[in-house]
Design an enzyme around this catalytic site. Structure first.
Site, PDB file in Angstrom:
ATOM      1  CG  ASP A 263      -3.275   3.821  -3.564  1.00  9.72           C
ATOM      2  OD1 ASP A 263      -4.218   3.134  -3.995  1.00  9.72           O
ATOM      3  OD2 ASP A 263      -3.375   4.551  -2.558  1.00  9.72           O
ATOM      4  CD  GLU A 264      -5.507  -0.719  -1.350  1.00  5.89           C
ATOM      5  OE1 GLU A 264      -5.171  -1.451  -0.400  1.00  5.89           O
ATOM      6  OE2 GLU A 264      -6.504   0.025  -1.330  1.00  5.89           O
TER       7      GLU A 264
ATOM      8  CG  ASP B 170      -1.998   1.027   1.185  1.00  2.00           C
ATOM      9  OD1 ASP B 170      -2.119   1.707   0.153  1.00  2.00           O
ATOM     10  OD2 ASP B 170      -2.730   1.155   2.181  1.00  2.00           O
TER      11      ASP B 170
END
Length: 366
Positions: free
Chosen positions: A113-114, A19
């Site tokens: 983003d993860e 993350d």
């Protein structure tokens, strides 16, 4: 031997959840030195704008994603608003994805983003998942200048929970030995997959912690939570058999909000639903997904609820088109005989836009 991958001598899965830390805001601070160390919100500053992401400096003031911009500005008068640059975020996300691919093809993106990575059988032949996570985070830093946090465990649920333990710029392991006890000690509102509305329902049923959830029978959980019952039954015991699925296709995109004070008229309802409209539209726009169906969810003060949907022949072409459709659905609900405690907007009949030829990247506001 890596404690996160062994249990009573049997081979366990090795799952990493990576993350990025305050991703959008961190990219903006990286690219503009004047923003470094200052409270930054990515999103629109106008009256009906919404925060897409907040820097850690802004979070100290209580600013968070999906918050109306006017509220964010009130909490942090020095807040600096920056317009999102999704083309840049996508390019950085692709850099990160290429690093993941050095270790495993089993990559399930949750957002730009993860992502989850299954490294049980990895391309480097590395035995220790914590070392893989450390290498990945170091390579991300070297390639992008950005910090990432990671969680390592034997299933997706616990890997996700672990990635939050040492943020920012850290990592944590939840082993098979301590997984069940870790879950028992958590409040249910911190569980990944338990939103505010579900947490409130659990609270009304006397379920405050993982231990309380574990004490409920499977039949009880199915009765009160339907198809989510078996999932809750499993995670209360540290169990989650969901596989890491590369290039996951999402069926719908939704957002909802429970209001502090019940709504009785159209204008406050229209104001309350605007951030939700912008949230789902931003998701689709950023991930090059179009939608033909929008569904309005209305939950009243007595917890009864209704849904109203509209399906168009062509996908919604702009935020204004979506706003118009939601406004028509919402207007038809009024006048109401009782207050409205929750509103939600869901887009479905999703299609990938044909212009790009890259894996789907799902944007969540975190």
């Amino acid at each position: 031997m890596d404690d996160a991958t062994r249990d009573n001598g049997n081979r366990q899965r090795k799952v990493i959840h990576v993350d990025m830390d305050a991703f959008y805001a961190s990219v903006e601070q990286r690219d503009n030195p004047d923003l470094r160390g200052k409270p930054v919100a990515v999103g629109g500053s106008e009256a009906r704008g919404v925060v897409a992401a907040a820097s850690y400096e802004a979070r100290k003031f209580g600013v968070h994603s999906a918050m109306p911009s006017v509220t964010a500005k009130r909490k942090c008068p020095d807040l600096i608003f920056v317009r999102p640059r999704f083309d840049v975020y996508k390019a950085v996300s692709q850099q990160i994805r290429e690093i993941f691919a050095e270790y495993t093809p089993m990559i399930e993106p949750l957002s730009l983003d993860e992502a989850y990575l299954d490294v049980t059988d990895n391309l480097k032949g590395m035995e220790i998942a914590t070392e893989i996570a450390q290498e990945i985070r170091a390579k991300i830093k070297a390639a992008t200048g950005l910090n990432a946090s990671a969680g390592i465990s034997y299933n997706k649920f616990l890997a996700k929970m672990a990635s939050d333990l040492n943020k920012p710029n850290g990592q944590a392991v939840i082993t098979p030995k301590n997984g069940p006890a870790f879950v028992e000690g958590l409040t249910v509102k911190k569980f990944h997959g338990v939103g505010p509305a579900t947490a409130q329902k659990m609270h009304r049923l006397g379920i405050e912690t993982g231990a309380d959830l574990k004490a409920r029978s499977l039949d009880f959980l199915i009765e009160h939570f339907g198809k989510s019952g078996p999932y809750f039954y499993g995670i209360a015991r540290g169990l989650d058999d969901r596989q890491v699925k590369p290039d996951r296709v999402r069926k719908s995109v939704g957002a909802e909000d429970t209001f502090m004070v019940d709504i009785h008229s159209f204008d406050p309802a229209r104001e309350g639903i605007q951030p939700l409209i912008e949230k789902v539209w931003t998701y689709c726009d950023a991930n090059e997904i179009s939608a033909k169906t929008v569904t309005l969810k209305v939950k009243y003060a007595n917890f009864t609820q209704i849904t109203r949907s509209k399906t168009t022949a062509m996908p919604f072409g702009s935020l204004a088109d979506l706003e118009e459709a939601v406004n028509l659905l919402l207007h038809a609900v009024f006048p109401v005989n009782r207050g409205i405690r929750l509103l939600g907007v869901t887009l479905s009949s999703l299609e990938r836009r044909a212009a790009k030829h890259e894996p789907p990247q799902l944007l969540l506001f975190t």
